[in-house]
Design an enzyme around this catalytic site. Structure first.
Site, PDB file in Angstrom:
ATOM      1  N   ILE A   1      10.931  -7.179   9.561  1.00 47.68           N
ATOM      2  CA  ILE A   1      12.209  -6.262   9.565  1.00 47.68           C
ATOM      3  C   ILE A   1      11.913  -5.472  10.814  1.00 47.68           C
ATOM      4  O   ILE A   1      10.775  -4.701  10.838  1.00 47.68           O
ATOM      5  CB  ILE A   1      12.328  -5.601   8.300  1.00 47.68           C
ATOM      6  CG1 ILE A   1      12.749  -6.587   7.256  1.00 47.68           C
ATOM      7  CG2 ILE A   1      13.701  -4.579   8.556  1.00 47.68           C
ATOM      8  CD1 ILE A   1      13.760  -7.630   7.534  1.00 47.68           C
TER       9      ILE A   1
ATOM     10  N   GLY B   1       4.466 -10.326   4.375  1.00 42.85           N
ATOM     11  CA  GLY B   1       5.463 -10.192   5.432  1.00 42.85           C
ATOM     12  C   GLY B   1       4.422 -10.981   6.576  1.00 42.85           C
ATOM     13  O   GLY B   1       3.308 -10.787   6.627  1.00 42.85           O
TER      14      GLY B   1
ATOM     15  N   ALA C   1       4.193   4.051   1.075  1.00 45.88           N
ATOM     16  CA  ALA C   1       4.919   4.518   1.964  1.00 45.88           C
ATOM     17  C   ALA C   1       5.942   3.640   2.331  1.00 45.88           C
ATOM     18  O   ALA C   1       6.001   3.147   3.508  1.00 45.88           O
ATOM     19  CB  ALA C   1       4.107   4.922   3.323  1.00 45.88           C
ATOM     20  N   LEU C   2       6.787   3.267   1.375  1.00 48.17           N
ATOM     21  CA  LEU C   2       7.627   2.153   1.346  1.00 48.17           C
ATOM     22  C   LEU C   2       8.727   2.257   2.430  1.00 48.17           C
ATOM     23  O   LEU C   2       9.470   3.329   2.458  1.00 48.17           O
ATOM     24  CB  LEU C   2       8.225   1.993   0.034  1.00 48.17           C
ATOM     25  CG  LEU C   2       7.169   1.531  -1.187  1.00 48.17           C
ATOM     26  CD1 LEU C   2       7.811   1.302  -2.398  1.00 48.17           C
ATOM     27  CD2 LEU C   2       6.250   0.267  -0.794  1.00 48.17           C
ATOM     28  N   HIS C   3       9.167   1.093   2.860  1.00 53.62           N
ATOM     29  CA  HIS C   3      10.135   1.153   3.896  1.00 53.62           C
ATOM     30  C   HIS C   3      11.047  -0.113   3.749  1.00 53.62           C
ATOM     31  O   HIS C   3      10.974  -0.896   2.984  1.00 53.62           O
ATOM     32  CB  HIS C   3       9.441   1.318   5.325  1.00 53.62           C
ATOM     33  CG  HIS C   3       8.465   0.351   5.531  1.00 53.62           C
ATOM     34  ND1 HIS C   3       8.719  -0.968   5.819  1.00 53.62           N
ATOM     35  CD2 HIS C   3       7.197   0.406   5.804  1.00 53.62           C
ATOM     36  CE1 HIS C   3       7.735  -1.825   6.126  1.00 53.62           C
ATOM     37  NE2 HIS C   3       6.570  -0.809   6.050  1.00 53.62           N
ATOM     38  N   GLU C   4      12.112  -0.282   4.864  1.00 53.06           N
ATOM     39  CA  GLU C   4      12.782  -1.500   4.728  1.00 53.06           C
ATOM     40  C   GLU C   4      12.202  -2.810   4.822  1.00 53.06           C
ATOM     41  O   GLU C   4      12.710  -3.793   4.282  1.00 53.06           O
ATOM     42  CB  GLU C   4      13.958  -1.280   5.981  1.00 53.06           C
ATOM     43  CG  GLU C   4      15.052  -0.413   5.817  1.00 53.06           C
ATOM     44  CD  GLU C   4      15.575  -0.233   4.237  1.00 53.06           C
ATOM     45  OE1 GLU C   4      16.039  -1.423   3.978  1.00 53.06           O
ATOM     46  OE2 GLU C   4      15.584   0.661   3.520  1.00 53.06           O
ATOM     47  N   GLY C   5      10.928  -2.870   5.390  1.00 52.91           N
ATOM     48  CA  GLY C   5      10.243  -4.374   5.463  1.00 52.91           C
ATOM     49  C   GLY C   5      10.076  -4.439   4.003  1.00 52.91           C
ATOM     50  O   GLY C   5      10.033  -5.665   3.575  1.00 52.91           O
ATOM     51  N   HIS C   6       9.399  -3.481   3.440  1.00 51.60           N
ATOM     52  CA  HIS C   6       9.038  -3.640   1.904  1.00 51.60           C
ATOM     53  C   HIS C   6      10.034  -4.135   1.199  1.00 51.60           C
ATOM     54  O   HIS C   6      10.242  -4.813   0.237  1.00 51.60           O
ATOM     55  CB  HIS C   6       8.486  -2.375   1.493  1.00 51.60           C
ATOM     56  CG  HIS C   6       7.086  -2.026   2.022  1.00 51.60           C
ATOM     57  ND1 HIS C   6       7.112  -0.633   2.606  1.00 51.60           N
ATOM     58  CD2 HIS C   6       5.863  -2.811   1.873  1.00 51.60           C
ATOM     59  CE1 HIS C   6       5.572  -0.724   3.115  1.00 51.60           C
ATOM     60  NE2 HIS C   6       5.066  -1.794   2.782  1.00 51.60           N
TER      61      HIS C   6
ATOM     62  N   MET D   1       0.851  -1.222  -0.039  1.00 56.28           N
ATOM     63  CA  MET D   1      -0.056  -0.024  -0.198  1.00 56.28           C
ATOM     64  C   MET D   1       0.986   1.106  -0.054  1.00 56.28           C
ATOM     65  O   MET D   1       0.403   2.402   0.472  1.00 56.28           O
ATOM     66  CB  MET D   1      -0.921  -0.012   1.109  1.00 56.28           C
ATOM     67  CG  MET D   1      -1.742  -1.318   1.223  1.00 56.28           C
ATOM     68  SD  MET D   1      -3.300  -1.058   2.226  1.00 56.28           S
ATOM     69  CE  MET D   1      -2.782  -0.627   3.724  1.00 56.28           C
TER      70      MET D   1
HETATM   71  N1  LIG Z   1       8.446  -4.789   8.923  1.00 54.17           N
HETATM   72  C1  LIG Z   1       8.294  -5.653   8.016  1.00 54.17           C
HETATM   73  N2  LIG Z   1       8.989  -6.536   7.780  1.00 54.17           N
HETATM   74  C2  LIG Z   1       8.487  -7.587   6.656  1.00 54.17           C
HETATM   75  N3  LIG Z   1       7.536  -7.141   5.905  1.00 54.17           N
HETATM   76  C3  LIG Z   1       6.591  -6.074   6.079  1.00 54.17           C
HETATM   77  C4  LIG Z   1       6.896  -5.213   7.195  1.00 54.17           C
HETATM   78  N4  LIG Z   1       5.923  -4.409   7.326  1.00 54.17           N
HETATM   79  C5  LIG Z   1       5.086  -4.567   6.465  1.00 54.17           C
HETATM   80  N5  LIG Z   1       5.458  -5.754   5.722  1.00 54.17           N
HETATM   81  C6  LIG Z   1       4.847  -6.490   4.571  1.00 54.17           C
HETATM   82  O1  LIG Z   1       4.921  -5.606   3.506  1.00 54.17           O
HETATM   83  C7  LIG Z   1       3.410  -6.020   2.716  1.00 54.17           C
HETATM   84  C8  LIG Z   1       2.773  -4.702   2.263  1.00 54.17           C
HETATM   85  O2  LIG Z   1       2.229  -4.097   3.690  1.00 54.17           O
HETATM   86  P1  LIG Z   1       2.071  -2.749   3.984  1.00 54.17           P
HETATM   87  O3  LIG Z   1       1.944  -1.896   2.498  1.00 54.17           O
HETATM   88  O4  LIG Z   1       0.541  -2.795   4.386  1.00 54.17           O
HETATM   89  O5  LIG Z   1       2.790  -1.882   4.998  1.00 54.17           O
HETATM   90  P2  LIG Z   1       2.706  -1.957   6.371  1.00 54.17           P
HETATM   91  O6  LIG Z   1       4.140  -1.223   6.762  1.00 54.17           O
HETATM   92  O7  LIG Z   1       2.484  -3.148   7.006  1.00 54.17           O
HETATM   93  O8  LIG Z   1       1.909  -0.704   6.534  1.00 54.17           O
HETATM   94  P3  LIG Z   1       0.753  -0.806   7.796  1.00 54.17           P
HETATM   95  O9  LIG Z   1       0.899  -1.869   8.689  1.00 54.17           O
HETATM   96  O10 LIG Z   1       1.069   0.634   8.409  1.00 54.17           O
HETATM   97  O11 LIG Z   1      -0.326  -0.873   6.882  1.00 54.17           O
HETATM   98  C9  LIG Z   1       2.653  -7.245   3.492  1.00 54.17           C
HETATM   99  O12 LIG Z   1       2.925  -8.263   3.170  1.00 54.17           O
HETATM  100  C10 LIG Z   1       3.440  -6.730   4.800  1.00 54.17           C
HETATM  101  O13 LIG Z   1       3.265  -7.720   5.730  1.00 54.17           O
HETATM  102  C1  LIG Z   2      -1.813  -7.340   0.637  1.00 53.31           C
HETATM  103  C2  LIG Z   2      -1.932  -5.719   0.787  1.00 53.31           C
HETATM  104  C3  LIG Z   2      -1.162  -4.830  -0.089  1.00 53.31           C
HETATM  105  C4  LIG Z   2      -3.461  -5.694   0.059  1.00 53.31           C
HETATM  106  O1  LIG Z   2      -3.895  -4.528   0.218  1.00 53.31           O
HETATM  107  C5  LIG Z   2      -2.225  -4.991   2.059  1.00 53.31           C
HETATM  108  O2  LIG Z   2      -3.294  -5.647   2.936  1.00 53.31           O
HETATM  109  C6  LIG Z   2      -0.853  -5.142   2.799  1.00 53.31           C
HETATM  110  O3  LIG Z   2      -0.083  -4.066   2.458  1.00 53.31           O
HETATM  111  O4  LIG Z   2      -0.474  -5.904   3.745  1.00 53.31           O
HETATM  112  N1  BAL Z   3      -0.499  -4.381   6.430  1.00 55.87           N
HETATM  113  C1  BAL Z   3      -1.937  -4.612   6.573  1.00 55.87           C
HETATM  114  C2  BAL Z   3      -2.751  -3.840   5.803  1.00 55.87           C
HETATM  115  C3  BAL Z   3      -3.657  -2.843   6.676  1.00 55.87           C
HETATM  116  O1  BAL Z   3      -3.347  -2.501   7.806  1.00 55.87           O
HETATM  117  O2  BAL Z   3      -4.857  -2.608   6.114  1.00 55.87           O
END
Ligand SMILES: Nc1ncnc2c1ncn2[C@@H]1O[C@H](COP(=O)(O)OP(=O)(O)OP(=O)(O)O)[C@@H](O)[C@H]1O
Ligand SMILES: CC(C)(CO)[C@@H](O)C(=O)[O-]
Ligand code: BAL
Length: 282
Positions: free
Chosen positions: A176, A147, A32-37, A30
């Protein structure tokens, strides 16, 4: 990096790659990309030939309009981030492109969505399931990366892939964390620095829970300890702390019967809702 906003144009480009037997990896996000992504994208780049990152703030998975409105968005920064990682394709559709009309498809996950995120975010997994199913149908990846942070989401996506016989390998990548232990999350951007410091205690709570499990404390006393521990910080409002089976997400009430379990937490820090979990192997 190529950027696509339209499904048909993306499909054409991917058909071309597939005709050359190139393997495709999909990383749904979704933004707002970060090191987890980055860790998901790097893994896809290492394991496949073409990495597609999708960036779509999916309105139908938000149960809270304020959460949707305040969700961090910065497309230019995200494009720059993806270019630097060497991602091949960004798919960034509009809401009209993804949902030209309301969908008739309804998902029901039974007990899988009756606890934790499913219980506290009504309709959330229906929205996640629909958008992920669409993305898998559009991109037809060989591998798709998610993740562990969103553990319940991952288990539900596994179920969809099994039920619908979708031909994709799913990967669940480790969480991460910041140095403090705080799980990196897009919503962390909405925390002030003092709140960020306080938020690191959610991970400490999970570690405390694991330690208590190792010492054979019963689950209800562990839950009490955790809520007592977190009550030290008035900025933290605990929503749930659960000990569940890692594979079925069923709540565990007896430490003797457990195999691999996940300790899962959700809490507000100020107005920002965060989730985290750790796996405990006996
Ligand atoms: N810290 C992390 N380490 C590894 N994977 C992650 C991490 N944060 C998010 N992800 C994974 O990245 C993918 C996209 O997640 P998303 O874009 O919703 O980001 P997010 O950081 O989880 O945002 P938020 O929790 O604030 O919605 C998902 O599969 C999520 O599980
Ligand atoms: C898998 C996903 C991109 C679906 O909108 C969302 O739930 C997320 O970022 O984890
Ligand atoms: N990272 C999961 C997506 C959500 O919080 O809607």
């Amino acid at each position: 990096m190529e950027v696509f906003k339209e499904i048909n144009a993306l499909r054409q480009a991917l058909n071309h790659s597939r005709s050359k037997s190139l393997k495709i990896g999909l990383v749904p996000t979704m933004g707002a990309l970060h090191e987890g992504h980055a860790s998901l994208i790097n893994q896809s780049i290492n394991e496949t030939d073409i990495t597609v990152c999708s960036l779509f703030v999916n309105p139908i998975q938000f149960n809270n309009p304020d959460d949707l409105n305040t969700y961090p968005r910065d497309l230019e920064r995200d494009i720059d981030f993806l270019e630097k990682l060497g991602c091949h394709i960004l798919f960034h559709p509009s809401t009209a492109e993804m949902y030209p009309q309301p969908s008739v498809v309804k998902f029901s996950f039974g007990s899988l969505e009756q606890s934790m995120e499913g219980a506290f975010r009504e309709g959330h997994f229906g929205g996640v399931a629909l958008v992920v199913s669409k993305l898998l149908n559009i991109v037809k990846p060989d591998k798709a990366y998610f993740g562990q942070k969103d553990l319940q989401q991952y288990i539900i996506i596994q179920k969809i892939v099994q039920d619908l016989n979708i031909d994709v390998d799913l990967v669940c990548a480790p969480i991460i964390r910041e140095e403090s232990g705080l799980a990196i999350s897009s919503r962390n951007e909405r925390l002030t620095q003092p709140q960020r410091d306080v938020a690191a205690n959610l991970y400490k709570a999970l570690q405390l829970g694991r330690e208590l499990l190792m010492n054979n404390h019963d689950i209800s006393s562990i839950k009490q300890e955790i809520s007592h521990f977190l009550a030290q910080w008035p900025d933290i409002c605990l929503e749930y702390f659960e000990v569940v089976s890692q594979s079925t997400l069923e709540k565990i009430d007896n430490t003797k019967s457990m195999d691999d379990v996940a300790l899962c937490i959700a809490a507000y820090v100020g107005s920002v809702r965060l989730i985290d979990n750790i796996i405990y192997q006996k």
